[in-house]
Design a protein around this motif. Structure first.
Motif, PDB file in Angstrom:
ATOM      1  N   LEU A 108     102.935  56.811  55.553  1.00  0.00           N
ATOM      2  CA  LEU A 108     104.363  56.928  55.851  1.00  0.00           C
ATOM      3  C   LEU A 108     105.179  57.083  54.568  1.00  0.00           C
ATOM      4  CD1 LEU A 108     104.590  54.179  58.636  1.00  0.00           C
ATOM      5  CD2 LEU A 108     105.050  56.626  58.961  1.00  0.00           C
ATOM      6  N   ALA A 109     104.843  56.301  53.554  1.00  0.00           N
ATOM      7  CA  ALA A 109     105.559  56.388  52.280  1.00  0.00           C
ATOM      8  C   ALA A 109     105.322  57.721  51.609  1.00  0.00           C
ATOM      9  CB  ALA A 109     105.117  55.230  51.363  1.00  0.00           C
ATOM     10  N   TRP A 110     104.093  58.188  51.650  1.00  0.00           N
ATOM     11  CA  TRP A 110     103.717  59.483  51.033  1.00  0.00           C
ATOM     12  C   TRP A 110     104.476  60.635  51.688  1.00  0.00           C
ATOM     13  CZ3 TRP A 110     101.131  63.825  53.016  1.00  0.00           C
ATOM     14  CH2 TRP A 110     100.621  64.734  52.073  1.00  0.00           C
ATOM     15  N   ALA A 111     104.548  60.619  53.010  1.00  0.00           N
ATOM     16  CA  ALA A 111     105.215  61.694  53.740  1.00  0.00           C
ATOM     17  C   ALA A 111     106.718  61.721  53.464  1.00  0.00           C
ATOM     18  CB  ALA A 111     104.948  61.547  55.236  1.00  0.00           C
ATOM     19  N   ASP A 112     107.294  60.562  53.116  1.00  0.00           N
ATOM     20  CA  ASP A 112     108.739  60.491  52.860  1.00  0.00           C
ATOM     21  C   ASP A 112     109.103  60.976  51.456  1.00  0.00           C
ATOM     22  OD1 ASP A 112     109.546  59.613  55.311  1.00  0.00           O
ATOM     23  OD2 ASP A 112     109.380  57.490  54.814  1.00  0.00           O
ATOM     24  N   GLN A 113     108.113  61.098  50.592  1.00  0.00           N
ATOM     25  CA  GLN A 113     108.394  61.493  49.210  1.00  0.00           C
ATOM     26  C   GLN A 113     108.515  63.013  49.128  1.00  0.00           C
ATOM     27  OE1 GLN A 113     105.086  59.944  47.079  1.00  0.00           O
ATOM     28  NE2 GLN A 113     105.818  57.825  47.059  1.00  0.00           N
ATOM     29  N   MET A 114     109.620  63.481  48.682  1.00  0.00           N
ATOM     30  CA  MET A 114     109.801  64.915  48.435  1.00  0.00           C
ATOM     31  C   MET A 114     110.685  65.023  47.206  1.00  0.00           C
ATOM     32  SD  MET A 114     109.008  67.956  49.067  1.00  0.00           S
ATOM     33  CE  MET A 114     108.157  67.826  50.636  1.00  0.00           C
TER      34      MET A 114
END
Length: 422
Positions: free
Chosen positions: A414-420
């Motif tokens: 979830l944290a990885w997917a939120d990083q942009m």
């Protein structure tokens, strides 16, 4: 188990429609003397009031390559594309396999005497790169003498040429060029008999096939993701960084794999990983592709909840796979996760969606039937979303994973997917 994710019904239709862009393209068959289809001429039927421009050329070709519907637009046949002279120097042509494409070059009208020599280097360059060139009958006029040796096809329009004119042009073309002749606008048996008896071997028109409309669909990534990718490519970022962006947008991931395995791209082997795709495409072509994708993207589009869920699934499955699998197999786990909602995004059955891509057998088995270790991982990921304790514990037990391992991986995903970030 059903091939449709249990939670698919939770996504309203608006999310799905937000993921796809629909356009209308007509195609008309070009056939040989045995009435076998050798290619299709494509027409953009979505233009409204803006006419035929370089921009519409680009979008037509791009849509044909990236079409995500159940029906193949051209398959492995030749693609005949009407061009403007402005679009002939466009970067979109670098994404095509020249051997599969025929560029239909328009005449220059009253400017022919001044412009023929000026345009010649561009046409010669296209021919040297392997593109086929088609012209209408005006290329047989003396003003276009410099272009005639470049003609692979010459189209003779039966709606504007009288029979005596046709006879003269057919004889002249046979003596002075190596081009194949295509009789177009053939509407009657008499017209067919007339031109075929004079040696014409290729035909297009209502007598053989009317143009058929295909409702094409593009899976639209978020504009922010495309811009981020363009910035990384311009900075000549590492393959790792570029792969990271692709993996965080299901639309980007699908479009890239769709393009690189399409007949128009012309590879002789199937590509099944994002890293391979990035390395084979190269930074220059990747930039061209991303720029074209940006022109087709929905203004202000944000990642849909469906696409975001697919990204989280992919990362969760990858992290869990790394507990017991080598990296290349964990990569397949990511592919299963990110493509596990293609049926929802495209509004077609999963079996039809997978025909648009090239995936390993183990990936297909997991997506269609939840088979194998990859299928167990997908079942577990779905259970994490639906809070189905019974399915969760059964899948965890099968995979020999503890609740702590799964919950930690889920939080990381979830944290990885939120990083942009840049």
């Amino acid at each position: 188990m059903s091939t449709t994710p249990a939670n698919a019904a939770a996504y309203p239709a608006s999310n799905t429609s937000g993921q796809t862009t629909v356009a209308m393209i007509a195609r008309q068959a070009i056939v040989n003397a045995q009435q076998e289809v050798i290619g299709y001429e494509l027409f953009n039927r979505s233009r409204t009031g803006i006419g035929h421009t370089a921009a519409t050329d680009v979008i037509l070709v791009f849509t044909a390559l990236s079409h995500a519907g159940t029906e193949e637009l051209v398959g492995k046949k030749l693609i005949f594309v009407n061009c403007t002279h402005e679009s002939l120097s466009g970067g979109h042509l670098e994404l095509l396999d020249p051997d599969k494409v025929v560029l239909e070059i328009p005449p220059l009208g009253h400017a022919a005497a001044q412009e023929v020599e000026t345009r010649l280097p561009i046409l010669m360059g296209l021919r040297e790169r392997g593109f086929h060139l088609a012209f209408n009958h005006t290329v047989l006029e003396s003003a276009y003498a410099a272009w005639l040796p470049l003609a692979d096809y010459i189209k003779l329009d039966l709606s504007v040429l009288a029979p005596d004119q046709l006879a003269v042009l057919i004889r002249y073309a046979a003596r002075n060029s190596q081009a194949e002749l295509i009789a177009e606008k053939v509407e009657t048996a008499q017209q067919y008999d007339m031109v075929s008896s004079q040696g014409v071997q290729l035909f297009q028109g209502y007598w053989f096939a009317r143009p058929s409309l295909v409702e094409t669909k593009l899976l639209s990534p978020a504009q922010a993701s495309i811009v981020h990718l363009i910035n990384l490519v311009r900075k000549q970022a590492s393959t790792d960084d570029i792969e990271e962006v692709l993996k965080k947008d299901a639309g980007l991931a699908f479009n890239l794999m769709r393009l690189i395995n399409s007949a128009g791209f012309g590879l002789n082997r199937e590509i099944t990983s994002f890293r391979q795709a990035v390395m084979l495409l190269g930074l220059k072509k990747l930039f061209r592709w991303a720029a074209l994708l940006l022109t087709a993207a929905r203004t202000g589009a944000a990642p849909s909840s469906v696409g975001q869920t697919a990204v989280v699934r992919g990362r969760l499955m990858e992290l869990l796979a790394l507990e017991s699998m080598p990296p290349e197999e964990a990569d397949q786990a990511f592919v299963v996760g990110i493509f596990s909602l293609l049926d929802v995004m495209l509004s077609i059955p999963m079996e039809s969606a997978l025909k648009l891509l090239t995936v390993p057998d183990a990936v297909a088995a997991a997506l269609l039937r939840r088979e194998g270790v990859l299928g167990d991982l997908l079942t577990l990921a779905e259970a994490c979303e639906s809070s189905d304790d019974a399915v969760f514990h059964k899948a965890a037990g099968t995979l020999h994973l503890s609740s702590q391992q799964i919950n930690m991986a889920h939080l990381q995903a979830l944290a990885w997917a939120d990083q942009m970030t840049e």
